[in-house]
Motif scaffolding. Structure first.
Motif, short mmCIF file in Angstrom:
data_model
loop_
_atom_site.label_atom_id
_atom_site.label_comp_id
_atom_site.label_asym_id
_atom_site.label_seq_id
_atom_site.Cartn_x
_atom_site.Cartn_y
_atom_site.Cartn_z
N UNK A 57 33.06 -56.62 -42.26
CA UNK A 57 32.27 -57.73 -41.73
C UNK A 57 31.27 -58.15 -42.79
N UNK A 58 31.26 -59.43 -43.12
CA UNK A 58 30.40 -59.94 -44.19
C UNK A 58 29.41 -60.96 -43.63
N UNK A 59 28.24 -61.02 -44.26
CA UNK A 59 27.20 -62.00 -43.92
C UNK A 59 26.84 -61.96 -42.44
N UNK A 60 26.58 -60.77 -41.94
CA UNK A 60 26.25 -60.60 -40.52
C UNK A 60 24.75 -60.82 -40.31
N UNK A 61 24.43 -61.71 -39.39
CA UNK A 61 23.04 -62.02 -39.09
C UNK A 61 22.39 -60.86 -38.33
N UNK A 62 21.08 -60.61 -38.57
CA UNK A 62 20.37 -59.57 -37.81
C UNK A 62 20.42 -59.81 -36.31
N UNK A 63 20.59 -61.06 -35.91
CA UNK A 63 20.60 -61.40 -34.48
C UNK A 63 21.77 -60.75 -33.76
N UNK A 64 22.92 -60.60 -34.44
CA UNK A 64 24.12 -60.05 -33.79
C UNK A 64 24.50 -58.67 -34.32
N UNK A 65 23.75 -58.14 -35.27
CA UNK A 65 24.15 -56.88 -35.89
C UNK A 65 24.18 -55.73 -34.89
N UNK A 66 23.19 -55.64 -34.02
CA UNK A 66 23.14 -54.55 -33.06
C UNK A 66 24.31 -54.64 -32.08
N UNK A 67 24.60 -55.85 -31.61
CA UNK A 67 25.74 -56.06 -30.72
C UNK A 67 27.04 -55.65 -31.41
N UNK A 68 27.15 -55.99 -32.68
CA UNK A 68 28.35 -55.65 -33.44
C UNK A 68 28.51 -54.13 -33.53
#
Length: 351
Positions: free
Chosen positions: A173-184
């Motif tokens: 996974x590349x360029x993952x925003x902090x907003x969705x990182x925890x969900x990911x």
């Protein structure tokens, strides 16, 4: 025997070249010999009248390779080539043999051979040269690069994983925003694990690897720069200023690092965009120079204004292509990507 890795992505502009070049440099630093090829040249330019993909030339320089351009890029996947395939004038089996021969020459004597995929997983299908086809042809393990913004993105990921099947070495996974990182991490990764889909890691979104600078965008567009400040700002997306000023204000306020594409005669939208904090620059179309008052305001807010002669639709298409493909491509980009790979994925497992 060389280890062969094919770097592919679900869609274009996912960061294949940067990841591949960084992996290549890491391998070289571990005293491994590295080979590289991009069987389908898809990011085409025509310097000196010869159409070539820019990526092999860049990677050859970054990895200090000596392979010939036509060896690294056996197939120029141009509109004319595609038409020749449609007309039955291309021997597909011979084409596959040509790619295999180029690969054998490049891979001979190397510890690792890195294969760069086409624009997306589907690219090359007309010649039986999708990335899956190439992986089978060259017996390559596949690294699948993708982005994640919302759960619906998993549809394409699951389809890609099914397509690649046993060739899939892992998803990055590349360029993952902090907003969705925890969900990911807490929801998506366990889901993928249950689907027997290996995940190599998550690379966070960092500003120095995202988008292109206003200066780069201006150069690619061949724009007339009406202001001088702010050209180091980053552009990650574009918005079209086709609405009224009031509607535009709501639109622009939600933007982040955006280029606003708008007719040069829309002073009301120009003013609104200049005042929006998430707007990096304005691209004025139709060769219409804005009012002097607008230029003064842009200079005060240090918002670049770029003037192009194309109509808005053409400017949108060109800007989208540049932002999608263009990212900063230099040694600093690769150094930063190497840091991210070392921090977030099992390098030794791959190399």
């Amino acid at each position: 025997m060389t280890k062969t890795l094919l770097i592919t992505s679900i869609s274009e502009g996912a960061g294949k070249t940067a990841v591949l070049a960084a992996l290549g440099q890491i391998a070289s630093e571990q005293d491994k010999s590295v080979g590289y090829m991009k069987p389908l040249g898809t990011r085409l330019r025509s310097p000196a009248g010869k159409t070539l993909d820019e990526d092999p030339l860049l990677v050859r320089e970054l990895l200090n390779l000596d392979a010939a351009a036509d060896q690294m890029e056996p197939v120029v996947y141009s509109p004319s080539f595609i038409k020749e395939v449609i007309r039955g004038r291309v021997d597909i089996d011979s084409l596959h043999d040509e790619i295999r021969t180029a690969y054998d020459d490049i891979a001979s004597g190397t510890d690792i051979t890195l294969i760069e995929g086409g624009g997306s997983l589907a690219t090359g299908g007309i010649a039986n040269l999708t990335d899956q086809d190439v992986a089978d042809l060259l017996s390559a393990d596949v690294i699948l690069i993708t982005e994640y913004d919302k759960p619906a993105d998993l549809d394409e990921l699951l389809y890609a994983a099914e397509t690649l099947d046993d060739r899939l070495a892992g998803v990055l996974f590349n360029r993952v925003s902090p907003v969705v990182e925890e969900e990911l991490k807490t929801e998506v990764l366990p889901f993928l694990e249950n689907q027997d889909i290996p995940v190599l890691g998550i690379l966070p979104r960092v500003s120095d690897l995202a988008g292109v600078s206003v200066s780069e965008l201006s150069s690619e567009l061949g724009a007339n720069e009406l202001t001088t400040a702010g050209k180091d700002r980053t552009v990650e997306q574009f918005l079209v200023g086709a609405m009224g000023a009031d509607a535009a204000l709501k639109h622009f306020r939600r933007a982040q690092n955006a280029a606003v594409i708008v007719g040069g005669d829309r002073s009301d939208v120009h003013t609104t965009a200049i005042e929006a904090p998430g707007v990096s620059c304005l691209i004025l179309t139709g060769a219409h120079r804005p009012a002097d008052a607008v230029l003064r305001k842009a200079n005060q807010h240090e918002v670049p204004m770029l003037l192009v002669s194309e109509d808005t639709l053409t400017a949108v298409e060109r800007t989208e292509s540049i932002i999608h493909e263009g990212r900063t491509r230099d040694e600093q980009t690769i150094i930063r990507m190497k840091e991210l790979l070392h921090d977030h994925i099992p390098i030794d497992r791959l190399l």
